[in-house]
Design a protein around this motif. Structure first.
Motif, PDB file in Angstrom:
ATOM      1  N   ALA A  24       0.831  -1.207   0.000  1.00  0.00           N
ATOM      2  CA  ALA A  24       0.000   0.000   0.000  1.00  0.00           C
ATOM      3  C   ALA A  24       0.866   1.257   0.000  1.00  0.00           C
ATOM      4  O   ALA A  24       0.534   2.247  -0.656  1.00  0.00           O
ATOM      5  CB  ALA A  24      -0.936  -0.004   1.207  1.00  0.00           C
ATOM      6  N   ALA A  25       1.990   1.221   0.717  1.00  0.00           N
ATOM      7  CA  ALA A  25       2.895   2.370   0.737  1.00  0.00           C
ATOM      8  C   ALA A  25       3.495   2.604  -0.646  1.00  0.00           C
ATOM      9  O   ALA A  25       3.570   3.745  -1.117  1.00  0.00           O
ATOM     10  CB  ALA A  25       4.002   2.153   1.766  1.00  0.00           C
ATOM     11  N   PHE A  26       3.904   1.529  -1.297  1.00  0.00           N
ATOM     12  CA  PHE A  26       4.461   1.649  -2.638  1.00  0.00           C
ATOM     13  C   PHE A  26       3.403   2.158  -3.607  1.00  0.00           C
ATOM     14  O   PHE A  26       3.688   2.995  -4.471  1.00  0.00           O
ATOM     15  CB  PHE A  26       5.040   0.296  -3.071  1.00  0.00           C
ATOM     16  CG  PHE A  26       5.862   0.348  -4.326  1.00  0.00           C
ATOM     17  CD1 PHE A  26       6.698   1.418  -4.614  1.00  0.00           C
ATOM     18  CD2 PHE A  26       5.809  -0.692  -5.233  1.00  0.00           C
ATOM     19  CE1 PHE A  26       7.447   1.460  -5.773  1.00  0.00           C
ATOM     20  CE2 PHE A  26       6.554  -0.670  -6.400  1.00  0.00           C
ATOM     21  CZ  PHE A  26       7.380   0.415  -6.665  1.00  0.00           C
ATOM     22  N   LEU A  27       2.155   1.686  -3.462  1.00  0.00           N
ATOM     23  CA  LEU A  27       1.071   2.176  -4.307  1.00  0.00           C
ATOM     24  C   LEU A  27       0.844   3.668  -4.085  1.00  0.00           C
ATOM     25  O   LEU A  27       0.651   4.420  -5.054  1.00  0.00           O
ATOM     26  CB  LEU A  27      -0.223   1.405  -4.055  1.00  0.00           C
ATOM     27  CG  LEU A  27      -1.419   1.863  -4.898  1.00  0.00           C
ATOM     28  CD1 LEU A  27      -1.204   1.519  -6.363  1.00  0.00           C
ATOM     29  CD2 LEU A  27      -2.706   1.246  -4.386  1.00  0.00           C
ATOM     30  N   ALA A  28       0.868   4.122  -2.841  1.00  0.00           N
ATOM     31  CA  ALA A  28       0.676   5.542  -2.545  1.00  0.00           C
ATOM     32  C   ALA A  28       1.759   6.390  -3.214  1.00  0.00           C
ATOM     33  O   ALA A  28       1.467   7.450  -3.784  1.00  0.00           O
ATOM     34  CB  ALA A  28       0.673   5.775  -1.038  1.00  0.00           C
ATOM     35  N   ILE A  29       2.993   5.923  -3.181  1.00  0.00           N
ATOM     36  CA  ILE A  29       4.096   6.652  -3.821  1.00  0.00           C
ATOM     37  C   ILE A  29       3.918   6.662  -5.333  1.00  0.00           C
ATOM     38  O   ILE A  29       4.061   7.709  -5.986  1.00  0.00           O
ATOM     39  CB  ILE A  29       5.447   6.026  -3.413  1.00  0.00           C
ATOM     40  CG1 ILE A  29       5.708   6.263  -1.931  1.00  0.00           C
ATOM     41  CG2 ILE A  29       6.581   6.593  -4.255  1.00  0.00           C
ATOM     42  CD1 ILE A  29       6.859   5.464  -1.362  1.00  0.00           C
ATOM     43  N   VAL A  30       3.597   5.503  -5.907  1.00  0.00           N
ATOM     44  CA  VAL A  30       3.426   5.404  -7.360  1.00  0.00           C
ATOM     45  C   VAL A  30       2.266   6.273  -7.829  1.00  0.00           C
ATOM     46  O   VAL A  30       2.380   6.986  -8.842  1.00  0.00           O
ATOM     47  CB  VAL A  30       3.238   3.923  -7.777  1.00  0.00           C
ATOM     48  CG1 VAL A  30       2.736   3.803  -9.200  1.00  0.00           C
ATOM     49  CG2 VAL A  30       4.539   3.164  -7.604  1.00  0.00           C
ATOM     50  N   VAL A  31       1.154   6.257  -7.120  1.00  0.00           N
ATOM     51  CA  VAL A  31       0.000   7.083  -7.500  1.00  0.00           C
ATOM     52  C   VAL A  31       0.365   8.565  -7.427  1.00  0.00           C
ATOM     53  O   VAL A  31       0.002   9.342  -8.319  1.00  0.00           O
ATOM     54  CB  VAL A  31      -1.233   6.752  -6.628  1.00  0.00           C
ATOM     55  CG1 VAL A  31      -2.322   7.795  -6.786  1.00  0.00           C
ATOM     56  CG2 VAL A  31      -1.767   5.378  -6.981  1.00  0.00           C
ATOM     57  N   ALA A  32       1.099   8.977  -6.410  1.00  0.00           N
ATOM     58  CA  ALA A  32       1.511  10.378  -6.294  1.00  0.00           C
ATOM     59  C   ALA A  32       2.411  10.776  -7.459  1.00  0.00           C
ATOM     60  O   ALA A  32       2.259  11.870  -8.023  1.00  0.00           O
ATOM     61  CB  ALA A  32       2.224  10.605  -4.965  1.00  0.00           C
ATOM     62  N   ILE A  33       3.325   9.902  -7.856  1.00  0.00           N
ATOM     63  CA  ILE A  33       4.222  10.205  -8.977  1.00  0.00           C
ATOM     64  C   ILE A  33       3.436  10.275 -10.285  1.00  0.00           C
ATOM     65  O   ILE A  33       3.630  11.202 -11.089  1.00  0.00           O
ATOM     66  CB  ILE A  33       5.357   9.160  -9.055  1.00  0.00           C
ATOM     67  CG1 ILE A  33       6.302   9.328  -7.866  1.00  0.00           C
ATOM     68  CG2 ILE A  33       6.119   9.272 -10.370  1.00  0.00           C
ATOM     69  CD1 ILE A  33       7.309   8.207  -7.710  1.00  0.00           C
ATOM     70  N   ILE A  34       2.540   9.317 -10.509  1.00  0.00           N
ATOM     71  CA  ILE A  34       1.741   9.319 -11.739  1.00  0.00           C
ATOM     72  C   ILE A  34       0.854  10.550 -11.801  1.00  0.00           C
ATOM     73  O   ILE A  34       0.727  11.199 -12.850  1.00  0.00           O
ATOM     74  CB  ILE A  34       0.913   8.020 -11.861  1.00  0.00           C
ATOM     75  CG1 ILE A  34       1.838   6.829 -12.085  1.00  0.00           C
ATOM     76  CG2 ILE A  34      -0.101   8.118 -12.992  1.00  0.00           C
ATOM     77  CD1 ILE A  34       1.149   5.481 -12.031  1.00  0.00           C
ATOM     78  N   LYS A  35       0.245  10.933 -10.678  1.00  0.00           N
ATOM     79  CA  LYS A  35      -0.584  12.143 -10.662  1.00  0.00           C
ATOM     80  C   LYS A  35       0.246  13.395 -10.909  1.00  0.00           C
ATOM     81  O   LYS A  35      -0.214  14.331 -11.558  1.00  0.00           O
ATOM     82  CB  LYS A  35      -1.339  12.254  -9.331  1.00  0.00           C
ATOM     83  CG  LYS A  35      -2.518  11.307  -9.267  1.00  0.00           C
ATOM     84  CD  LYS A  35      -3.322  11.504  -8.016  1.00  0.00           C
ATOM     85  CE  LYS A  35      -3.936  12.879  -8.016  1.00  0.00           C
ATOM     86  NZ  LYS A  35      -4.767  13.144  -6.846  1.00  0.00           N
ATOM     87  N   ALA A  36       1.494  13.416 -10.427  1.00  0.00           N
ATOM     88  CA  ALA A  36       2.372  14.547 -10.703  1.00  0.00           C
ATOM     89  C   ALA A  36       2.701  14.620 -12.195  1.00  0.00           C
ATOM     90  O   ALA A  36       2.745  15.708 -12.778  1.00  0.00           O
ATOM     91  CB  ALA A  36       3.645  14.435  -9.877  1.00  0.00           C
TER      92      ALA A  36
END
Length: 116
Positions: A93-105
């Motif tokens: 879940a932590a890795f998903l949160a980081i990946v989603v933040a990067i993709i949204k950026a």
């Protein structure tokens, strides 16, 4: 209109992250990812907000690490409540949160963030 576009882009980011980038997170399809994104946003806006207010002093001392942990916990909460979206554990879940933040950026830099 902007809220709907934001949820759809977050759903796309969750879909890409869960389907292709983050091992341990599964999502059935794009529609499920959009619903998961909406539920994560609602959980962060309600339960997450209350937890951030209660943990403000510690959050201030840890330079926002507690806010990140709360976001990860909201992903895990949605994973437990919703069928079709599953995170296998805290680190997934932590890795998903980081990946989603990067993709949204990346989406934000491509599409721009014009505010009226």
């Amino acid at each position: 209109m902007r809220f709907i576009v934001e949820i759809l882009l977050t759903g796309l980011a969750v879909f890409i992250g869960a389907r292709y980038l983050v091992p341990g997170v599964t999502v059935d399809g794009f529609g499920t990812a959009v619903i998961a994104a909406l539920l994560i946003a609602l959980a962060n806006a309600t339960i997450g907000f209350i937890l951030r207010v209660l943990t403000f002093p510690v959050n201030f001392l840890t330079l926002g690490l507690i806010s990140f942990i709360i976001s990860v916990l909201m992903i895990l909460l949605v994973s437990n409540v919703m069928s079709g979206f599953h995170a296998s554990g805290f680190w997934a879940a932590a890795f998903l949160a980081i990946v989603v933040a990067i993709i949204k950026a990346i989406f934000g830099s491509i599409g721009g963030t014009e505010r009226n």
